[in-house]
Design an enzyme around this catalytic site. Structure first.
Site, PDB file in Angstrom:
ATOM      1  N   ASP A   6      -3.657   2.164   0.012  1.00  0.00           N
ATOM      2  CA  ASP A   6      -2.701   1.247  -0.617  1.00  0.00           C
ATOM      3  C   ASP A   6      -3.525   0.265  -1.449  1.00  0.00           C
ATOM      4  O   ASP A   6      -4.754   0.225  -1.335  1.00  0.00           O
ATOM      5  CB  ASP A   6      -1.912   0.494   0.482  1.00  0.00           C
ATOM      6  N   SER A   7      -2.828  -0.545  -2.239  1.00  0.00           N
ATOM      7  CA  SER A   7      -3.533  -1.583  -3.003  1.00  0.00           C
ATOM      8  C   SER A   7      -4.120  -2.648  -2.070  1.00  0.00           C
ATOM      9  O   SER A   7      -4.937  -3.458  -2.492  1.00  0.00           O
ATOM     10  CB  SER A   7      -2.563  -2.256  -3.966  1.00  0.00           C
ATOM     11  N   CYS A  69       1.743   3.644  -0.775  1.00  0.00           N
ATOM     12  CA  CYS A  69       1.992   2.614  -1.782  1.00  0.00           C
ATOM     13  C   CYS A  69       3.010   3.194  -2.758  1.00  0.00           C
ATOM     14  O   CYS A  69       2.759   4.254  -3.351  1.00  0.00           O
ATOM     15  CB  CYS A  69       0.679   2.304  -2.487  1.00  0.00           C
ATOM     16  N   GLU A 147      -0.787 -10.359   1.929  1.00  0.00           N
ATOM     17  CA  GLU A 147      -2.255 -10.306   1.894  1.00  0.00           C
ATOM     18  C   GLU A 147      -2.861 -11.559   2.534  1.00  0.00           C
ATOM     19  O   GLU A 147      -3.939 -11.504   3.104  1.00  0.00           O
ATOM     20  CB  GLU A 147      -2.761 -10.146   0.452  1.00  0.00           C
ATOM     21  N   CYS A 179       8.486  -1.279  -1.421  1.00  0.00           N
ATOM     22  CA  CYS A 179       7.051  -1.580  -1.533  1.00  0.00           C
ATOM     23  C   CYS A 179       6.549  -1.683  -0.101  1.00  0.00           C
ATOM     24  O   CYS A 179       7.201  -2.315   0.745  1.00  0.00           O
ATOM     25  CB  CYS A 179       6.831  -2.896  -2.267  1.00  0.00           C
ATOM     26  N   HIS A 181       4.273  -3.314   1.271  1.00  0.00           N
ATOM     27  CA  HIS A 181       3.962  -4.644   1.800  1.00  0.00           C
ATOM     28  C   HIS A 181       5.203  -5.304   2.419  1.00  0.00           C
ATOM     29  O   HIS A 181       5.092  -6.103   3.346  1.00  0.00           O
ATOM     30  CB  HIS A 181       3.446  -5.568   0.691  1.00  0.00           C
TER      31      HIS A 181
HETATM   32  N1  DGL Z   1       2.095  -1.854  -1.474  1.00  0.00           N
HETATM   33  C1  DGL Z   1       2.369  -1.485  -2.798  1.00  0.00           C
HETATM   34  C2  DGL Z   1       3.628  -0.734  -3.027  1.00  0.00           C
HETATM   35  O1  DGL Z   1       4.102  -0.101  -2.120  1.00  0.00           O
HETATM   36  C3  DGL Z   1       1.732  -2.177  -3.944  1.00  0.00           C
HETATM   37  C4  DGL Z   1       1.921  -3.614  -4.073  1.00  0.00           C
HETATM   38  C5  DGL Z   1       1.084  -4.143  -5.171  1.00  0.00           C
HETATM   39  O2  DGL Z   1      -0.130  -3.998  -5.082  1.00  0.00           O
HETATM   40  O3  DGL Z   1       1.646  -4.659  -6.141  1.00  0.00           O
HETATM   41  O4  DGL Z   1       4.177  -0.735  -4.091  1.00  0.00           O
END
Ligand code: DGL
Length: 253
Positions: A6-7, A69, A147, A179, A181
């Site tokens: 993931d990011s 992600c 984060e 997302c 996150h």
């Molecule tokens: N966790 C990510 C997603 O599912 C990326 C969030 C990000 O880095 O902008 O989209």
């Protein structure tokens, strides 16, 4: 070995569901947090990061890769599938279950700008928009909160409310977390939405899909494996945030 990336720490919300049904596998989780957030980056940039991370996970022995992600799935999974001879499992915003179960006929989708612009999401949306109204918002600032490990309290509530309220005002009774996150803010989202709104995290469905693919590919460990999930966390930036969230997941298991 299952590779996951993931990011940043968001993909741990997917890992959390995967280890519930595949507790004895070996995992390597890569948080690309030196380049987080992905949400506003170009598809080309995310594809390039996808290659770098995939090369790394393969060099560490990954047999299958979960793109945990939504933004990277939207921008890069088809490129990665065409370039590598390994299975990639991606994310899918849970528009279908939301659309099929909504009683008000309005569903809300929270995701990054990249996901909402992606053809995958637009195609899925096209399948359901005759039956329900689909309202979207970028979860502005949500990734940064997660984060930083701010998952509750006044700051989290303020930030979440700004993006969520317009969806609730439009009558949405289903909120899709598009997302990875955002599930870490699910309690706040649920609290602000009230009990008549269902908040949908696609991670359990992705975990089941991974299990199916691993069974078909003969990748499920036959020998039992260790008692606790064997997870190695790696980050391109500071590994601290992912470690802290992972500890929380393990504690609340
Ligand atoms: N966790 C990510 C997603 O599912 C990326 C969030 C990000 O880095 O902008 O989209």
């Amino acid at each position: 070995m299952i590779g996951i990336f993931d990011s940043g720490s968001g993909g741990l919300s997917v890992l959390r569901e995967i280890i519930k049904i595949l507790p004895r596998e070996k995992y390597i989780y890569f948080a690309d947090n030196a380049f987080c957030p992905y949400g506003e980056k170009t598809p080309e940039f995310i594809q390039q990061r996808g290659r770098v991370v995939t090369d790394y996970l393969l060099s560490e022995g990954a047999d299958i890769i979960v793109v945990a992600c939504n933004t990277a799935t939207a921008a890069a999974i088809s490129t990665l599938r065409s370039e590598y001879d390994v299975k990639f499992i991606g994310m899918e915003p849970a528009v279908k279950p939301a659309a099929l179960s909504s009683e008000t006929g309005v569903i809300g989708v929270l995701a990054t700008a990249g996901t909402l612009k992606g053809s995958k999401y637009l195609n899925t949306k096209g399948l359901y928009e005759d039956n329900v109204r689909i309202e979207e918002r970028v979860g502005q600032g949500f990734v940064e909160l997660v984060e930083r490990g701010v998952l509750e309290g006044p700051e989290a509530e303020r930030t979440v409310r700004d993006s969520l309220q317009p969806l609730l005002d439009s009558g949405a009774d289903r909120i899709v977390l598009g997302c990875t996150h955002y599930p870490f803010l699910k309690d706040v989202i649920q609290k602000l939405s009230g009990p008549s709104v269902q908040v949908i995290d696609p991670a359990p469905a992705v975990a089941r899909h991974l299990l199916d693919v691993m069974e078909t590919e003969g990748l499920v460990r036959e020998d039992g494996g260790p008692e606790l999930p064997d997870v190695r966390l790696v980050a391109s930036g500071d590994p601290g945030p992912s470690r802290a969230l992972y500890q929380m997941i393990i504690k609340n298991r």
